[in-house]
Enzyme design. Structure first.
Site, mmCIF file in Angstrom:
data_model
loop_
_atom_site.group_PDB
_atom_site.id
_atom_site.type_symbol
_atom_site.label_atom_id
_atom_site.label_comp_id
_atom_site.label_asym_id
_atom_site.label_seq_id
_atom_site.Cartn_x
_atom_site.Cartn_y
_atom_site.Cartn_z
ATOM 1 N N ASP A 13 0.800 -1.218 -0.123
ATOM 2 C CA ASP A 13 -0.055 0.223 -0.101
ATOM 3 C C ASP A 13 0.803 1.434 -0.088
ATOM 4 O OD1 ASP A 13 -2.425 -1.152 -0.202
ATOM 5 O OD2 ASP A 13 -2.469 -1.671 2.106
ATOM 6 N N HIS A 18 0.456 -7.768 -1.325
ATOM 7 C CA HIS A 18 -0.869 -8.321 -1.220
ATOM 8 C C HIS A 18 -1.686 -8.122 -2.552
ATOM 9 C CE1 HIS A 18 -1.835 -4.296 0.412
ATOM 10 N NE2 HIS A 18 -3.029 -4.557 -0.129
ATOM 11 N N ARG A 32 -10.816 -0.367 5.590
ATOM 12 C CA ARG A 32 -9.567 -0.165 5.793
ATOM 13 C C ARG A 32 -9.073 1.114 6.623
ATOM 14 N NH1 ARG A 32 -5.261 -0.281 0.914
ATOM 15 N NH2 ARG A 32 -4.731 1.989 1.892
HETATM 16 C C1 SIN Z 1 -6.407 -3.520 -0.596
HETATM 17 O O1 SIN Z 1 -5.319 -3.413 -1.420
HETATM 18 O O2 SIN Z 1 -6.072 -2.819 0.353
HETATM 19 C C2 SIN Z 1 -7.745 -4.141 -0.938
HETATM 20 C C3 SIN Z 1 -7.565 -5.594 -0.383
HETATM 21 C C4 SIN Z 1 -8.951 -6.177 -0.621
HETATM 22 O O3 SIN Z 1 -9.981 -5.585 -0.746
HETATM 23 O O4 SIN Z 1 -8.793 -7.363 -0.224
#
Ligand code: SIN
Length: 291
Positions: free
Chosen positions: A106, A256, A272
Protein backbone atom coordinates in the site's frame (compact mmCIF):
# COMPACT_ATOMS: atom_id res chain seq x y z
CA UNK A 1 -4.15 -15.48 23.97
CA UNK A 2 -3.57 -18.32 21.49
CA UNK A 3 -1.86 -18.22 18.12
CA UNK A 4 -2.58 -20.46 15.14
CA UNK A 5 -0.39 -20.26 12.06
CA UNK A 6 -2.28 -19.80 8.81
CA UNK A 7 0.31 -21.08 6.35
CA UNK A 8 3.95 -22.10 6.11
CA UNK A 9 4.86 -18.82 4.40
CA UNK A 10 3.19 -16.23 6.62
CA UNK A 11 0.14 -15.33 8.64
CA UNK A 12 -1.26 -16.23 12.06
CA UNK A 13 -4.66 -16.08 13.70
CA UNK A 14 -4.75 -14.48 17.15
CA UNK A 15 -7.42 -15.99 19.38
CA UNK A 16 -8.71 -14.98 22.78
CA UNK A 17 -8.16 -11.22 22.44
CA UNK A 18 -11.04 -8.74 22.61
CA UNK A 19 -10.18 -6.11 20.00
CA UNK A 20 -13.32 -4.04 20.54
CA UNK A 21 -11.96 -2.09 23.54
CA UNK A 22 -8.70 -0.48 24.68
CA UNK A 23 -5.76 -2.92 24.81
CA UNK A 24 -3.30 -2.91 27.73
CA UNK A 25 0.24 -1.85 26.65
CA UNK A 26 1.68 -5.33 27.42
CA UNK A 27 -0.86 -6.90 25.07
CA UNK A 28 -0.08 -4.34 22.36
CA UNK A 29 3.62 -5.29 22.67
CA UNK A 30 2.74 -8.97 22.39
CA UNK A 31 0.62 -8.39 19.28
CA UNK A 32 3.39 -6.25 17.77
CA UNK A 33 5.87 -9.09 18.37
CA UNK A 34 3.51 -11.53 16.64
CA UNK A 35 3.04 -9.10 13.75
CA UNK A 36 6.78 -8.85 13.25
CA UNK A 37 7.07 -12.63 13.40
CA UNK A 38 4.12 -13.58 11.16
CA UNK A 39 3.68 -10.38 9.02
CA UNK A 40 -0.08 -10.92 8.70
CA UNK A 41 -2.41 -11.27 11.70
CA UNK A 42 -6.04 -12.37 11.68
CA UNK A 43 -8.61 -11.55 14.37
CA UNK A 44 -12.06 -13.12 13.97
CA UNK A 45 -15.63 -12.37 14.90
CA UNK A 46 -15.59 -8.71 16.03
CA UNK A 47 -18.47 -6.58 14.72
CA UNK A 48 -16.27 -3.47 14.92
CA UNK A 49 -17.65 0.05 14.73
CA UNK A 50 -15.60 2.52 12.66
CA UNK A 51 -14.36 4.11 15.91
CA UNK A 52 -13.28 0.75 17.35
CA UNK A 53 -11.29 -0.04 14.20
CA UNK A 54 -9.52 3.34 14.39
CA UNK A 55 -8.83 2.84 18.10
CA UNK A 56 -7.31 -0.60 17.45
CA UNK A 57 -5.13 0.80 14.66
CA UNK A 58 -3.82 3.64 16.85
CA UNK A 59 -2.08 1.07 19.04
CA UNK A 60 0.38 0.41 16.21
CA UNK A 61 1.05 3.86 14.79
CA UNK A 62 -0.60 6.97 13.41
CA UNK A 63 -3.60 6.28 11.18
CA UNK A 64 -3.36 7.83 7.71
CA UNK A 65 -6.15 10.28 6.83
CA UNK A 66 -6.10 9.21 3.17
CA UNK A 67 -5.56 12.68 1.69
CA UNK A 68 -4.28 10.98 -1.50
CA UNK A 69 -7.59 9.23 -2.20
CA UNK A 70 -10.26 11.34 -0.44
CA UNK A 71 -13.16 9.93 -2.45
CA UNK A 72 -12.51 6.46 -0.96
CA UNK A 73 -13.05 7.75 2.59
CA UNK A 74 -15.98 6.80 4.76
CA UNK A 75 -18.20 9.83 5.48
CA UNK A 76 -17.17 11.34 8.81
CA UNK A 77 -14.10 9.09 9.18
CA UNK A 78 -11.06 10.24 7.15
CA UNK A 79 -9.04 7.43 8.78
CA UNK A 80 -11.22 4.82 7.06
CA UNK A 81 -11.56 3.93 3.42
CA UNK A 82 -14.32 1.72 2.10
CA UNK A 83 -13.40 -0.90 -0.48
CA UNK A 84 -16.55 -2.27 -2.01
CA UNK A 85 -18.43 -3.13 -5.17
CA UNK A 86 -21.67 -1.82 -3.58
CA UNK A 87 -23.35 0.79 -5.79
CA UNK A 88 -23.35 4.30 -4.36
CA UNK A 89 -26.62 6.04 -3.37
CA UNK A 90 -27.00 7.54 -6.89
CA UNK A 91 -26.67 4.07 -8.44
CA UNK A 92 -23.13 4.64 -9.73
CA UNK A 93 -20.41 1.99 -9.60
CA UNK A 94 -18.09 2.37 -6.62
CA UNK A 95 -14.66 3.81 -7.53
CA UNK A 96 -13.18 1.17 -5.20
CA UNK A 97 -14.77 -1.89 -6.77
CA UNK A 98 -11.45 -3.03 -8.24
CA UNK A 99 -9.02 -1.64 -5.68
CA UNK A 100 -5.96 -3.81 -5.10
CA UNK A 101 -6.37 -6.22 -8.00
CA UNK A 102 -2.66 -6.24 -8.89
CA UNK A 103 0.05 -7.37 -6.45
CA UNK A 104 1.22 -4.35 -4.47
CA UNK A 105 2.25 -2.87 -1.15
CA UNK A 106 0.00 0.00 0.00
CA UNK A 107 1.16 3.48 -1.11
CA UNK A 108 4.43 2.06 -2.47
CA UNK A 109 4.05 4.52 -5.36
CA UNK A 110 4.54 7.45 -2.94
CA UNK A 111 7.44 8.83 -0.92
CA UNK A 112 5.82 7.58 2.28
CA UNK A 113 4.67 4.00 1.76
CA UNK A 114 2.36 2.70 4.47
CA UNK A 115 3.74 0.78 7.41
CA UNK A 116 0.65 -1.34 7.88
CA UNK A 117 -2.97 -1.81 6.82
CA UNK A 118 -5.92 -3.13 8.81
CA UNK A 119 -8.80 -4.51 6.76
CA UNK A 120 -12.16 -5.44 8.29
CA UNK A 121 -14.86 -7.39 6.50
CA UNK A 122 -18.42 -6.05 6.78
CA UNK A 123 -20.14 -8.01 3.99
CA UNK A 124 -19.17 -10.94 1.83
CA UNK A 125 -20.40 -12.74 -1.27
CA UNK A 126 -21.47 -16.39 -0.83
CA UNK A 127 -18.09 -17.50 -2.03
CA UNK A 128 -14.77 -15.88 -3.02
CA UNK A 129 -13.54 -12.30 -2.75
CA UNK A 130 -10.27 -13.60 -1.28
CA UNK A 131 -7.09 -11.65 -0.57
CA UNK A 132 -3.62 -13.08 -1.14
CA UNK A 133 -0.47 -12.15 0.77
CA UNK A 134 3.14 -12.83 -0.27
CA UNK A 135 6.11 -13.05 2.10
CA UNK A 136 8.65 -10.63 0.62
CA UNK A 137 11.36 -11.62 3.12
CA UNK A 138 11.21 -15.17 1.80
CA UNK A 139 11.11 -13.81 -1.74
CA UNK A 140 14.49 -12.16 -1.13
CA UNK A 141 16.00 -14.93 0.98
CA UNK A 142 15.26 -17.65 -1.60
CA UNK A 143 17.17 -15.90 -4.41
CA UNK A 144 20.79 -16.78 -5.19
CA UNK A 145 23.49 -14.74 -3.42
CA UNK A 146 24.54 -13.39 -6.83
CA UNK A 147 21.10 -12.01 -7.70
CA UNK A 148 20.62 -10.74 -4.13
CA UNK A 149 23.81 -8.73 -4.51
CA UNK A 150 22.78 -7.28 -7.88
CA UNK A 151 19.31 -6.33 -6.60
CA UNK A 152 20.71 -4.71 -3.47
CA UNK A 153 22.44 -2.12 -5.66
CA UNK A 154 19.29 -1.21 -7.63
CA UNK A 155 16.37 1.17 -7.34
CA UNK A 156 13.02 0.54 -9.00
CA UNK A 157 10.49 2.92 -10.40
CA UNK A 158 7.09 2.49 -8.67
CA UNK A 159 4.25 3.82 -10.72
CA UNK A 160 0.64 3.19 -9.70
CA UNK A 161 -0.37 3.22 -13.34
CA UNK A 162 1.86 0.24 -14.10
CA UNK A 163 -0.72 -1.98 -12.37
CA UNK A 164 -3.72 -0.81 -14.43
CA UNK A 165 -4.10 -3.71 -16.77
CA UNK A 166 -6.96 -5.43 -18.58
CA UNK A 167 -5.57 -8.58 -16.94
CA UNK A 168 -7.34 -7.42 -13.73
CA UNK A 169 -9.99 -4.87 -14.75
CA UNK A 170 -10.49 -2.49 -17.69
CA UNK A 171 -8.52 0.69 -16.85
CA UNK A 172 -10.70 3.78 -16.60
CA UNK A 173 -8.94 6.40 -18.83
CA UNK A 174 -10.17 9.34 -16.73
CA UNK A 175 -8.88 7.81 -13.49
CA UNK A 176 -5.56 6.93 -15.13
CA UNK A 177 -5.15 10.51 -16.46
CA UNK A 178 -5.92 11.97 -13.02
CA UNK A 179 -3.39 9.67 -11.35
CA UNK A 180 -0.78 10.59 -13.95
CA UNK A 181 -1.07 14.17 -12.65
CA UNK A 182 -1.40 13.49 -8.91
CA UNK A 183 0.80 10.42 -8.45
CA UNK A 184 4.01 10.71 -10.48
CA UNK A 185 6.40 7.75 -10.27
CA UNK A 186 8.93 7.44 -7.45
CA UNK A 187 12.19 5.51 -7.04
CA UNK A 188 12.67 3.10 -4.11
CA UNK A 189 15.46 0.70 -3.18
CA UNK A 190 14.74 -2.81 -4.48
CA UNK A 191 15.87 -4.35 -1.21
CA UNK A 192 14.47 -2.97 2.06
CA UNK A 193 15.64 -3.57 5.59
CA UNK A 194 12.82 -3.84 8.12
CA UNK A 195 13.43 -1.36 10.95
CA UNK A 196 12.12 -3.72 13.66
CA UNK A 197 13.34 -7.15 12.54
CA UNK A 198 16.48 -6.15 10.59
CA UNK A 199 15.48 -8.66 7.87
CA UNK A 200 15.86 -7.83 4.19
CA UNK A 201 12.90 -8.03 1.85
CA UNK A 202 12.27 -7.60 -1.85
CA UNK A 203 10.42 -4.33 -2.48
CA UNK A 204 8.93 -4.99 -5.91
CA UNK A 205 5.43 -5.53 -7.19
CA UNK A 206 3.17 -5.19 -10.19
CA UNK A 207 3.30 -1.40 -9.66
CA UNK A 208 6.93 -1.34 -10.74
CA UNK A 209 7.59 -0.14 -14.27
CA UNK A 210 11.34 -0.71 -14.41
CA UNK A 211 14.75 -0.46 -12.77
CA UNK A 212 16.23 3.02 -12.51
CA UNK A 213 18.89 3.52 -15.18
CA UNK A 214 17.69 0.47 -17.14
CA UNK A 215 15.45 0.60 -20.19
CA UNK A 216 11.94 -0.83 -20.11
CA UNK A 217 13.05 -3.68 -22.40
CA UNK A 218 15.99 -4.51 -20.12
CA UNK A 219 13.84 -4.35 -16.99
CA UNK A 220 10.88 -6.46 -18.17
CA UNK A 221 12.48 -9.95 -18.22
CA UNK A 222 13.98 -9.61 -14.73
CA UNK A 223 10.77 -8.09 -13.34
CA UNK A 224 8.80 -10.92 -14.91
CA UNK A 225 11.10 -13.51 -13.32
CA UNK A 226 10.90 -11.83 -9.90
CA UNK A 227 7.12 -11.48 -10.13
CA UNK A 228 6.79 -15.21 -10.80
CA UNK A 229 9.22 -15.83 -7.97
CA UNK A 230 7.42 -13.85 -5.25
CA UNK A 231 3.95 -15.10 -6.25
CA UNK A 232 4.88 -18.80 -6.20
CA UNK A 233 2.32 -20.64 -4.03
CA UNK A 234 4.97 -21.60 -1.44
CA UNK A 235 5.45 -17.93 -0.54
CA UNK A 236 1.78 -17.00 -0.47
CA UNK A 237 -1.11 -17.17 2.01
CA UNK A 238 -4.60 -16.89 0.53
CA UNK A 239 -7.17 -15.54 2.95
CA UNK A 240 -10.76 -16.71 2.54
CA UNK A 241 -12.73 -14.12 4.45
CA UNK A 242 -15.40 -14.76 7.04
CA UNK A 243 -17.79 -12.03 8.11
CA UNK A 244 -16.15 -9.69 10.68
CA UNK A 245 -12.62 -10.94 10.09
CA UNK A 246 -9.99 -8.29 10.59
CA UNK A 247 -6.58 -8.75 8.99
CA UNK A 248 -3.58 -6.53 9.61
CA UNK A 249 -0.50 -6.78 7.40
CA UNK A 250 2.96 -5.25 7.34
CA UNK A 251 3.46 -3.42 4.03
CA UNK A 252 7.23 -3.30 4.61
CA UNK A 253 7.61 -7.02 4.02
CA UNK A 254 4.30 -8.18 2.48
CA UNK A 255 2.69 -7.76 -0.93
CA UNK A 256 -1.01 -8.36 -1.31
CA UNK A 257 -3.65 -8.72 -3.99
CA UNK A 258 -7.46 -8.57 -3.84
CA UNK A 259 -9.05 -11.21 -6.06
CA UNK A 260 -12.08 -10.59 -8.22
CA UNK A 261 -13.17 -14.21 -7.76
CA UNK A 262 -16.77 -13.57 -6.82
CA UNK A 263 -20.24 -12.91 -8.16
CA UNK A 264 -20.37 -9.13 -8.68
CA UNK A 265 -24.11 -9.01 -8.11
CA UNK A 266 -23.35 -9.80 -4.46
CA UNK A 267 -21.83 -7.23 -2.11
CA UNK A 268 -18.29 -7.37 -0.77
CA UNK A 269 -17.70 -4.57 1.73
CA UNK A 270 -14.36 -3.94 3.44
CA UNK A 271 -13.16 -1.07 5.62
CA UNK A 272 -9.49 -0.23 5.83
CA UNK A 273 -7.40 1.81 8.22
CA UNK A 274 -3.81 2.51 7.21
CA UNK A 275 -0.75 3.13 9.39
CA UNK A 276 1.61 5.88 8.25
CA UNK A 277 5.14 4.72 7.40
CA UNK A 278 8.59 6.28 7.24
CA UNK A 279 9.64 8.51 4.31
CA UNK A 280 11.38 6.45 1.62
CA UNK A 281 12.77 6.91 -1.89
CA UNK A 282 12.92 9.93 -4.17
CA UNK A 283 10.77 11.48 -6.91
CA UNK A 284 11.24 10.43 -10.54
CA UNK A 285 10.39 12.53 -13.55
CA UNK A 286 10.15 9.76 -16.07
CA UNK A 287 7.60 7.04 -16.56
CA UNK A 288 10.18 4.75 -18.11
CA UNK A 289 13.75 4.50 -16.98
CA UNK A 290 16.25 5.90 -19.47
CA UNK A 291 19.55 4.11 -19.93
C1 SIN B 1 -6.31 -3.45 -0.62
O1 SIN B 1 -5.48 -3.52 -1.51
O2 SIN B 1 -6.09 -2.82 0.42
C2 SIN B 1 -7.63 -4.17 -0.79
C3 SIN B 1 -7.57 -5.57 -0.31
C4 SIN B 1 -8.89 -6.28 -0.42
O3 SIN B 1 -9.92 -5.66 -0.71
O4 SIN B 1 -8.91 -7.50 -0.24
Amino acid sequence: MKVRRLSYALGAEVLGVDITGPLPPTLVEEILGLWHEHQVLLFRGAALTPQQQIQFTENFGEPDRHEGNPNFRMAGYPELIEITNKLSANGKASPTKDVGRAWHSDLEHTLQPLKGSVLWCGALPDVGGDTMFANMYMAFETLSPGLQKTLASLEAEHDVIASFSPKYAPPDPEHVAALRRTAPPVAHPVVRVHPATGRKSLFLSERVSGFVGWTYEESRPLLQFLSEHFTQPELVYRHQWQLHDMVMWDNRCVNHQALGNYDRSQVRYMRRTSIIGEPLGRPMNSVLAVA
